[in-house]
Design an enzyme around this catalytic site. Sequence first.
Site, short mmCIF file in Angstrom:
data_model
loop_
_atom_site.label_atom_id
_atom_site.label_comp_id
_atom_site.label_asym_id
_atom_site.label_seq_id
_atom_site.Cartn_x
_atom_site.Cartn_y
_atom_site.Cartn_z
N GLU A 21 0.81 -1.23 0.00
CA GLU A 21 0.00 0.00 0.00
C GLU A 21 0.84 1.28 0.00
OE1 GLU A 21 -2.96 -0.47 3.07
OE2 GLU A 21 -3.50 -2.46 2.35
N GLU A 71 -5.64 -10.56 -2.40
CA GLU A 71 -6.47 -10.48 -1.17
C GLU A 71 -7.96 -10.42 -1.51
OE1 GLU A 71 -5.22 -7.40 1.48
OE2 GLU A 71 -3.09 -7.68 1.05
O1 G3I Z 1 -5.55 -13.09 17.46
C1 G3I Z 1 -4.62 -12.18 18.04
C2 G3I Z 1 -4.69 -12.26 19.56
O2 G3I Z 1 -4.33 -13.56 19.99
C3 G3I Z 1 -3.73 -11.24 20.12
O3 G3I Z 1 -3.80 -11.25 21.52
C4 G3I Z 1 -4.07 -9.88 19.59
C5 G3I Z 1 -3.03 -8.89 20.09
O4 G3I Z 1 -3.25 -7.66 19.43
O5 G3I Z 1 -3.99 -9.87 18.14
C6 G3I Z 1 -4.90 -10.78 17.56
O6 G3I Z 1 -4.62 -10.78 16.19
C7 G3I Z 1 -5.26 -9.81 15.40
C8 G3I Z 1 -5.34 -10.47 14.02
O7 G3I Z 1 -5.89 -9.56 13.07
C9 G3I Z 1 -6.16 -11.74 14.02
O8 G3I Z 1 -7.45 -11.49 14.32
C10 G3I Z 1 -4.41 -8.54 15.30
O9 G3I Z 1 -4.44 -7.86 16.54
C11 G3I Z 1 -4.97 -7.61 14.21
O10 G3I Z 1 -4.09 -6.51 14.01
C12 G3I Z 1 -5.05 -8.40 12.91
O11 G3I Z 1 -5.67 -7.57 11.92
C13 G3I Z 1 -5.27 -7.90 10.59
C14 G3I Z 1 -4.95 -6.57 9.87
O12 G3I Z 1 -4.61 -6.81 8.49
C15 G3I Z 1 -3.75 -5.90 10.52
O13 G3I Z 1 -2.64 -6.76 10.46
C16 G3I Z 1 -6.42 -8.58 9.85
O14 G3I Z 1 -6.73 -9.84 10.45
C17 G3I Z 1 -5.99 -8.79 8.40
O15 G3I Z 1 -7.02 -9.44 7.66
C18 G3I Z 1 -5.69 -7.44 7.75
O16 G3I Z 1 -5.27 -7.69 6.44
C19 G3I Z 1 -4.98 -6.53 5.64
C20 G3I Z 1 -3.78 -6.84 4.77
O17 G3I Z 1 -2.67 -7.17 5.60
C21 G3I Z 1 -3.46 -5.68 3.84
N1 G3I Z 1 -4.62 -5.34 3.02
C22 G3I Z 1 -5.83 -5.05 3.81
C23 G3I Z 1 -6.18 -6.23 4.71
C24 G3I Z 1 -7.46 -5.97 5.47
O18 G3I Z 1 -7.28 -4.91 6.35
#
Ligand code: G3I
Length: 354
Positions: free
Chosen positions: A160, A266
Site C-alpha cells: 500500500e 487479497e
Molecule cells: O488473534 C490475536 C490475539 O491472539 C492477540 O492477543 C491480539 C493482540 O493484538 O492480536 C490478535 O490478532 C489480530 C489479528 O488480526 C487476528 O485477528 C491482530 O491484533 C490484528 O491486528 C489483525 O488484523 C489484521 C490486519 O490486516 C492488521 O494486520 C487482519 O486480520 C488482516 O485481515 C488485515 O489484512 C490486511 C492486509 O494485511 C493488507 N490489506 C488489507 C487487509 C485488510 O485490512
Amino acid sequence: MTQELGATRRMVLAGGLALAACSREAEAVPSAAAVQGGLKDHAPFPVGAAIRSDLLAEPAYPALVRTHFDQITADWEMKMEAVLEEDGAFDFSRADLVADFARSHGLRLFGHTLIWNEQRPAFFEALKDNRSAFARAYGRYIAEVVSRYRGARGWDVVNEPFNWNGSERRGGIWAETLGEAYIPLAFERARAADPEAVLFLNDYNLEQFPAKRRAFLNLAEGLLKAGVPLGGLGTQTHLNHDTDPGSLGPAMRELGSLGLPVHLSELDFTLKGAGRDRMAALALQARLAGATAEAFASLPEAQRFAFTTWGVRDKDSWLRQPEQEAEFPNDQPLLLDDAGRPKSAFAAVVEAWG
Ligand code: G3I
C-alpha cells in the site's frame, strides 16, 4: 390499520418481486451443489488463501485449507505487529506456525508483508531521530525475516504505497525517516536475503480507481527503470458490491501491461451496501466473482502468479472482526460459507475457469 395493510401488501409484493428476482438471479447463478473437488483442482495456476495460525487448531480448518488451496499467506503473523518486539527482538512463534503448516503439507508460502505504512512499531519510532541507525535496523529486519522463510515463493515487500484513490503516497514512518528511498532499499535487502523469491509491490482499489492503477504502474515502471528488483505486482482486489464486473478485464490487462507476474492477492467481495436482500446480493457477488476469475485467467500464463482469497470461510474474514462487524454485521465476503461449504461465488469462479 389501512396503512399497515398497505405496508403489508407492499411487503408481500416486494417479497414476491424479490423471490422472482432471486429465481431469475438464481437461474443466472451456477449452483454450488454441483461443484466437485477443491478450488485449486479447477485452476491451472496456484490458488491461495490468507490463513490464521489460531484457526489451525480447529478440527476442520486445516483440511479445508488443504482441499481448496495450494498456496497460503499469513493473515497477520508475518507482519511487524506480530514479529517485532518493542526492544527489537524477533518473535517468530506465530509466523513459524504458518510456515511450518505450509512446509508440512507441501503448500507454497507467500510472505506478507515486510513494509507497510500502517505498521509503526515502537522499536522504530524510538529510532526516528537517528536516520543511520533506523536504516540499519530497517535492513536488518528485512534480512532476518526473509532469510528465515527462505524458499517462500514471494513477498509483499512494500504494501500500500498509495492512499485509497492514488492521489497521495503513503509511506508512514518509513518515508518520514528514509524518504522515498524506503522502497528500493526494502527490495534490495529482500533480494539479498533470498535471490529466488518473487518480490511484489502490493496495493488495493486498483480495479475501482483507474487513476490509482496508473499511479501504481508508474511507480512500478520507475522502480524497474532504476534497476530495483521488483518481480511482481499485487492487486488486493477487495471488491465492493457495486464494482462493475466489466471493469475487471481491462483492469487486469493494464496491470499485466508491464509484463510482470500479477498476484490477485487479497480477494473478497463485501456485501456491505448491497441492500437487505441477501439472496440478490449473493447472486450479484457470484457474478462479480466469476468476472474476477475470468479476468485473472485471461492473463498470459507466465503472469498468473496466484489467485488468493483473503480468508478461507466467510466467518474467518477480517470483515467479520469487531470493528467491521459493528458497521455491517454478518458479512459474507468469501467463496466458502461459515461452515466451509462452497457458495454460488465459488461455483461461478469454477465455471469461469471452465
Ligand atoms: O488473534 C490475536 C490475539 O491472539 C492477540 O492477543 C491480539 C493482540 O493484538 O492480536 C490478535 O490478532 C489480530 C489479528 O488480526 C487476528 O485477528 C491482530 O491484533 C490484528 O491486528 C489483525 O488484523 C489484521 C490486519 O490486516 C492488521 O494486520 C487482519 O486480520 C488482516 O485481515 C488485515 O489484512 C490486511 C492486509 O494485511 C493488507 N490489506 C488489507 C487487509 C485488510 O485490512
